[in-house]
Design an enzyme around this catalytic site. Structure first.
Site, PDB file in Angstrom:
ATOM      1  N   CYS A  13      30.693  35.832  32.892  1.00 18.96           N
ATOM      2  CA  CYS A  13      31.522  35.903  31.892  1.00 18.96           C
ATOM      3  C   CYS A  13      31.112  37.472  31.119  1.00 18.96           C
ATOM      4  O   CYS A  13      30.152  37.920  31.312  1.00 18.96           O
ATOM      5  CB  CYS A  13      31.633  35.031  30.940  1.00 18.96           C
ATOM      6  SG  CYS A  13      30.079  34.482  30.106  1.00 18.96           S
ATOM      7  N   CYS A  16      27.836  36.925  29.426  1.00 18.10           N
ATOM      8  CA  CYS A  16      26.529  37.494  30.350  1.00 18.10           C
ATOM      9  C   CYS A  16      26.588  38.849  30.240  1.00 18.10           C
ATOM     10  O   CYS A  16      25.470  39.342  30.391  1.00 18.10           O
ATOM     11  CB  CYS A  16      26.915  36.924  31.601  1.00 18.10           C
ATOM     12  SG  CYS A  16      27.155  35.089  31.872  1.00 18.10           S
ATOM     13  N   CYS A 100      35.518  18.084  33.679  1.00 17.51           N
ATOM     14  CA  CYS A 100      36.136  19.061  32.756  1.00 17.51           C
ATOM     15  C   CYS A 100      35.785  20.493  32.858  1.00 17.51           C
ATOM     16  O   CYS A 100      35.013  20.816  33.864  1.00 17.51           O
ATOM     17  CB  CYS A 100      35.655  18.456  31.493  1.00 17.51           C
ATOM     18  SG  CYS A 100      33.804  18.546  31.090  1.00 17.51           S
ATOM     19  N   CYS A 103      32.069  21.094  32.973  1.00 18.32           N
ATOM     20  CA  CYS A 103      31.604  20.957  34.433  1.00 18.32           C
ATOM     21  C   CYS A 103      31.555  22.096  35.456  1.00 18.32           C
ATOM     22  O   CYS A 103      30.631  22.348  35.896  1.00 18.32           O
ATOM     23  CB  CYS A 103      32.199  19.600  35.029  1.00 18.32           C
ATOM     24  SG  CYS A 103      31.977  18.172  33.903  1.00 18.32           S
ATOM     25  N   ASP A 515      57.961  51.030  51.704  1.00 17.16           N
ATOM     26  CA  ASP A 515      57.862  52.160  53.012  1.00 17.16           C
ATOM     27  C   ASP A 515      59.306  51.869  53.539  1.00 17.16           C
ATOM     28  O   ASP A 515      59.852  50.746  53.423  1.00 17.16           O
ATOM     29  CB  ASP A 515      56.575  51.525  53.885  1.00 17.16           C
ATOM     30  CG  ASP A 515      56.701  52.323  55.095  1.00 17.16           C
ATOM     31  OD1 ASP A 515      56.735  53.467  55.112  1.00 17.16           O
ATOM     32  OD2 ASP A 515      56.689  51.655  56.359  1.00 17.16           O
ATOM     33  N   ASP A 713      53.612  47.826  55.942  1.00 17.37           N
ATOM     34  CA  ASP A 713      53.570  46.840  57.180  1.00 17.37           C
ATOM     35  C   ASP A 713      52.073  46.409  57.288  1.00 17.37           C
ATOM     36  O   ASP A 713      51.792  45.727  58.327  1.00 17.37           O
ATOM     37  CB  ASP A 713      53.820  47.716  58.634  1.00 17.37           C
ATOM     38  CG  ASP A 713      53.161  48.749  58.638  1.00 17.37           C
ATOM     39  OD1 ASP A 713      52.092  49.158  58.232  1.00 17.37           O
ATOM     40  OD2 ASP A 713      53.682  49.687  59.630  1.00 17.37           O
ATOM     41  N   ASP A 717      49.934  51.560  56.341  1.00 17.62           N
ATOM     42  CA  ASP A 717      50.015  51.731  54.816  1.00 17.62           C
ATOM     43  C   ASP A 717      48.879  51.164  54.397  1.00 17.62           C
ATOM     44  O   ASP A 717      49.112  51.102  52.911  1.00 17.62           O
ATOM     45  CB  ASP A 717      51.505  51.137  54.534  1.00 17.62           C
ATOM     46  CG  ASP A 717      52.793  51.782  54.982  1.00 17.62           C
ATOM     47  OD1 ASP A 717      52.738  52.834  55.094  1.00 17.62           O
ATOM     48  OD2 ASP A 717      53.397  51.092  55.495  1.00 17.62           O
TER      49      ASP A 717
END
Length: 833
Positions: A13, A16, A100, A103, A515, A713, A717
Site C-alpha cells: 500500500c 508501505c 474481515c 484478516c 479496428d 482482434d 492489434d
C-alpha cells in the site's frame, strides 16, 4: 549518478511506499527513490552502497531480493525489469479462518513476505488466495499458517469448488445450531431485564446463587457457540495480529468477566455498580453467528456463474474406436480421439468436425442466443450444446486446455482480483482493528474518569459496544462481493475480464477506437450487389462469375461461390482457366472468352468501357467492383465488400448515446474507410494507418487527456491493445485471444463493448455504495457506541443492539452486491445502463 533496482517483498500500500522511501532516503548517497508496487521493485538513483540499501529495507520490515549482488547497475535509460519471470506460475490457496478486512490484509502481507512471490491477493468472498511467483506451495501454506489461519493448495479447481460448497453447507448448518443455542440462552435473560426483573446482585442472597448459575451457563455459550471467536483471537494474538475475532472475543469476554466479578465479589463494587450483563455475551454471539450464516447463504449466490460454467462440461463422451463406439469418462479423452455427439448432447472437448452437419448452441460461451451452423472443417467447443444433427469430430484440446476450462480459470482469477478502488479498504484495514482497540480503551478511561455513577458499569457497556459495533466484516466484503457478481455477470454475457483494473477503468472511458476488419466488419468478403447490363439478368451474371471462380482459391472466389449457392445457382464447366494475380481470372465457356476482374486489367485487354456509373456507386459503398465480360463486352459488375456486421451500427449508436467518441482505425484507403464509417455511424476515421502505427495513434488520443479503449482482434492489434487504457479483444468461437487484452469478447458483437462498459459502471456504483455504507456505519457507529449522544439525550447504545447492527451491515453489503445479478445493460432486452 547510478541507478539501482532491487526486488522487494511485503509492500502492499501507499503507507508501505512512504516507509520504504523514508528508510532508503536516509541511506548515504541516495538521491531519489521510486517504489513500484505492481512490479514489487524499488529503483534508487545515487551512489549508495547496495548492501546498505538492503539493510535499510530489512530494518524497515521489508524483504529485499538481490539475485546478482555483484552485477553492475543498469544504464539510466534501460527498461524496468519485467514483472514476471520464466519460472513464475499462478497458484491458488483455499484459506479458512478469515472473516474481515484485517484478516485479508494480514494474509496478503504474510504471502508477500515469502521469497519468490510477485503478487498475492486474498478474496474474502470466496476464501481463496491467488499468488503469482516462483514460491513453492508448501512455503505459501506455512506463511498463511504462521499468520494464524489455515490454508491448502487448490490442485483440482472443480473438486475444490465442490469441497468448498460442501464445507459452506456444513458451516451454515453449524452456525444455525450455534445461533439457536446462544439466542435460546441470551433472549430469556434479556427479556427478564426488559420486563422489570432485577439485574443486580446482593451478597449472601439467592440472587447471588442464581446469577452464579447464569454465569456458568453463559460461559458455556462462550466456550461452545462462541469458541471459534476466541480461537481466532488467540491465533491472531500469538502472531501479533488483531482482527474481527479479537474485537468480539474481547467484547463478549469483558461483558462476561465483569458480570462474573459482580457475582463472585459484589462487595468490591459500589452498590449501584452491581449490575450484570450476562445477556450481552450469548446475544452478541448468537446475532453475529446469525449474521455469518445469512452472509454465507447470500454469498453462495455470487458464485452462480462459475457453478453454471462448471456444470456445462460433459461427464462422458462417445469415442469411436476400432471395435465400435464406447461411452468413456471425459477425463479419458485424448487429443486426436474421434468422438460422436448426438442430437441434444453436450460437446465434451474442443474439436474439429470431421463428418455431419448440425447447429450448435454456443450461447453459454459467447452470450449470443442464436445457434451456429457446423459442418466439416468447423470447430466446436466443450460445453456447447449440439442441435438436431449428428457430428463426428476430432479432439483438439482436452482437460484444462479447452476453451471452457480456460474461461472458468479466467473468471475465477478475475473474481479474486481487486480494482483500484478496493485497495482503499485494504489501506484502512491495516490500522483499523488496532485503532478500534485504542478507541475502546480511551472510551473506558473517559467513562471511568468523567462518567456518571456507576462508572464501572458505564465503562464496561461503552467499551464493549465499541468493540462489537466496529467489526470490519462489511468493509472486507464491500469490494470482493461486487467484483465476484460482476465478473460472473459479464461471463454470462460472453465478456471475460482479465485484468482487475479494467473492471474499474471501463467505467471511465470516453473514447473507443475500433479496428475495421473483423471488428466493425465481418472480416471476410461477400457479394453485396450484382448489376446486370441491359439484356442480361443478375442470376446469369452471378452464375457465369461463379463458374469462372470454381477453380480459384482466392477469398473473393469464395464470396462469389457462396452468393451463387445462396441463390441455388449451379456452375457450368469451363476450360483454359487462368488466374492473374492482382488482375482477375479468365476461362472459356461454350466457346466464349469470359473475364472477371478489375477495370485496369480490362483496359489492358482492350475491353470497351461499360457499367462505369454502376461501378462508381459500388466504390462509394466501400465495395470492390468486379467486371464480368463475355468476349469484349461488359455484361455485368459484382460488388464485393467486407460487409459490416449486422449489429455494428446499433452497438456504435449505443456508445455514442453515452457520449463516447467512436474512432475507426484501418489500413484501408480513405475513400473505403469513409464509406464504412458512414454505414457504421462512426464519429472519426483514421485511415491508411500501418499496424505498427496503431499504438501511436492510441497514444496521441491519450495525450489529449482522453481515456481510450482499443477494440481489435487481439493479435495484429496487440501493441494498440496494450497501449490503450482498456484493450478489448474480439474473440470468435474457441480461438479466443485471451492473453492479448484486458477484456476478451467471446462473440464478435460490438454490443459486448457497450455491455462491458455498462457492467463496469454498475459495478463501480455498487462498490461505492458498499464502501460508503461500510465507512459510514463505522464512522457513525463507533462514536455513538462510545457514548457521544449520552450527554445530550441520556441514551447509550446496548452491546446487543451493536451486535445486531454489525451483523446486519455485512448482510446488507452482500445483498446489495447480489443486486448486480439482476442488472441488464440498456440495449440488451430492455435493460438499463
Amino acid at each position: 549518478m547510478n541507478s539501482q533496482t532491487l526486488a522487494i517483498h511485503g509492500a502492499t500500500c501507499q503507507h508501505c511506499v512512504r516507509t520504504i522511501e523514508k528508510a532508503l532516503g536516509a541511506v548515504a548517497g541516495v538521491r531519489e527513490v521510486h517504489v513500484d508496487l505492481q512490479q514489487q521493485s524499488v529503483t534508487v538513483d545515487g551512489d549508495a552502497d547496495r548492501g546498505a540499501l538492503r539493510a535499510a529495507l530489512e530494518d524497515a520490515g521489508y524483504a529485499a531480493e538481490d539475485d546478482e549482488p555483484d552485477a553492475p547497475p543498469p544504464p539510466p535509460d534501460s527498461p524496468p525489469p519485467p514483472a514476471d519471470r520464466d519460472d513464475d506460475q499462478d497458484l491458488s490457496l483455499s484459506v479458512t479462518g478469515a472473516h474481515c478486512a484485517s484478516c485479508v490484509r494480514t494474509i496478503e502481507d504474510a504471502l508477500h513476505a515469502v521469497p519468490g512471490v510477485r503478487q498475492a491477493s486474498m478474496n474474502l468472498a470466496n476464501h481463496t488466495a491467488r499468488v503469482r511467483g516462483s514460491a513453492r506451495p508448501d512455503d505459501l501454506v506455512r506463511a498463511v499458517q504462521s499468520a494464524g489461519y489455515d490454508a491448502a493448495p487448490v490442485r483440482d479447481p472443480a473438486r475444490a469448488e465442490e469441497d468448498r460448497e460442501e464445507q459452506e453447507r456444513q458451516l451454515y448448518r453449524k452456525l444455525v445450531r450455534q445461533t439457536s443455542v446462544a439466542l435460546a440462552v441470551g433472549l430469556p435473560i434479556m427479556l427478564w431485564g426488559w420486563f422489570g426483573g432485577t439485574m443486580t446482585v446482593e451478597a449472601g442472597t439467592a440472587s447471588q446463587w442464581g446469577w452464579g448459575a447464569v454465569s456458568v451457563v453463559t460461559f458455556l455459550m462462550l466456550a461452545f457457540p462462541g469458541r471459534h471467536f476466541f480461537v481466532g483471537a488467540w491465533k491472531a494474538f500469538r502472531h501479533h495480529n488483531a482482527n474481527m475475532d479479537t474485537l468480539i472475543a474481547v467484547g463478549t469476554g469483558a461483558a462476561w468477566g465483569y458480570s462474573t466479578l459482580v457475582v463472585i465479589a459484589p462487595g468490591l463494587l459500589p452498590e449501584m455498580a452491581r449490575h450484570v450483563y450476562f445477556e450481552a455475551s450469548p446475544m452478541i454471539i448468537g446475532l453475529v453467528n446469525l449474521g455469518l450464516a445469512l452472509e454465507l447463504r447470500a454469498r453462495g449466490k455470487t458464485g452462480a456463474a462459475v457453478k453454471r460454467l462448471l456444470n456445462l462440461g460433459a461427464k462422458t463422451a462417445r469415442r469411436l474406436d476400432d471395435d465400435g463406439e464406447h461411452d468413456v469418462p471425459v477425463e479419458h479423452i485424448q487429443v486426436d480421439d474421434r468422438l460422436r455427439v448426438r442430437p441434444g448432447e453436450t460437446i465434451a472437448v474442443d474439436g474439429e468436425v470431421l463428418e455431419g452437419d448440425s447447429e450448435v448452441d454456443e450461447s453459454m460461451l459467447t452470450g449470443e442466443p442464436w445457434p451456429v451452423a457446423k459442418a466439416e472443417g468447423d470447430t466446436v467447443a466443450a460445453g456447447t450444446l449440439n442441435g438436431s444433427g449428428t457430428l463426428v469430430y476430432r479432439a483438439t484440446r482436452v482437460g484444462a486446455d479447452t476453451a471452457l476450462a480456460r474461461i472458468i480459470d479466467l473468471v475465477k482469477k478475475a473474481q479474486g482480483a481487486k480494482p483500484p478502488i478496493g485497495r482503499l479498504a485494504d489501506t484502512v484495514a491495516g490500522v483499523f482493528v488496532p485503532t478500534i482497540l485504542l478507541i475502546a480503551v480511551a472510551t473506558a478511561l473517559i467513562w471511568y474518569n468523567v462518567g456518571p455513577q456507576p462508572v464501572a458499569a458505564y465503562m464496561v457497556v461503552a467499551s464493549v459496544t465499541v468493540l462489537i459495533i466496529a467489526c470490519p466484516c462489511a468493509l472486507g466484503l464491500a469490494t470482493p462481493m461486487s467484483v465476484m457478481v460482476a465478473v460472473g455477470k459479464a461471463a454470462e454475457s460472453g465478456i471475460l475480464i482479465r485484468q482487475d483494473a479494467a473492471l474499474q477503468t471501463a467505467a471511465e472511458l470516453d473514447t473507443v477506437v475500433l479496428d475495421k476488419t473483423g471488428t466493425i466488419t465481418e472480416g471476410r468478403p461477400s457479394v453485396t450487389r450484382v448489376i446486370a447490363a441491359e439484356g442480361q439478368d443478375e442470376d446469369t451474371v452471378l452464375r457465369l462469375a461463379a463458374s469462372l471462380e470454381a477453380g480459384s482459391e482466392h477469398p473473393l472466389a469464395r464470396a462469389i461461390l457462396d452468393a451463387a449457392g445462396e441463390r441455388g445457382l449451379k456452375t457450368a464447366p469451363v476450360s483454359d482457366f487462368r488466374a492473374l494475380n492482382g488482375k482477375g481470372v479468365s476461362a472459356r465457356q461454350d466457346g466464349a472468352l469470359l473475364r472477371l476482374g478489375n477495370r485496369r486489367w480490362l483496359d489492358e485487354e482492350g475491353v470497351a468501357p461499360g457499367l462505369e456509373e454502376a461501378a462508381r456507386r459500388l466504390s462509394e459503398e466501400a465495395a470492390t467492383p468486379l467486371f464480368l465480360t463475355r468476349d469484349d463486352t461488359v455484361i455485368g459488375v459484382l460488388g464485393v465488400a467486407d460487409r459490416i456486421k449486422a449489429d455494428a451500427a446499433e452497438a456504435i449508436a449505443r456508445l455514442r448515446d453515452r457520449d463516447i467518441q467512436v474512432v475507426m482505425i484501418t489500413g484501408d484507403i480513405q475513400a473505403t474507410a469513409d464509406a464504412i464509417a458512414r454505414q457504421a455511424g462512426v464519429d472519426r476515421v483514421l485511415a491508411e494507418v500501418l499496424p505498427e502505427d496503431k499504438a501511436r495513434e492510441v497514444e496521441k488520443l491519450q495525450h489529449q487527456g482522453r481515456k481510450v479503449a482499443m477494440v481489435g482482434d487481439g493479435i495484429n492489434d496487440a501493441p494498440a491493445l496494450a497501449q490503450a487504457d482498456v484493450g478489448f479483444a474480439i474473440g470468435t468461437g474457441t480461438d479466443v485471444a485471451i492473453e492479448s487484452a484486458s477484456i476478451t469478447l467471446m462473440s464478435g458483437s460490438l454490443h459486448g463493448v457497450a455491455d462491458a462498459m455498462a457492467i463496469s459502471r454498475a459495478t463501480l456504483r455498487n462498490i461505492k455504495q458498499n464502501l460508503f455504507g461500510a465507512f459510514v456505519y463505522n464512522s457513525l457507529g463507533v462514536p455513538v457506541a462510545a457514548g457521544l449522544l449520552y450527554p445530550f439525550t441520556g441514551w447509550l447504545l446496548s452491546p446487543v443492539i451493536a451486535g445486531a447492527a454489525m451483523s446486519l451491515s455485512s448482510v446488507t453489503v452482500v445483498s446489495n452486491a447480489n443486486r448486480l445479478r439482476l442488472f441488464k445493460p440498456r440495449g440488451r432486452k430492455g435493460g438499463r445502463s
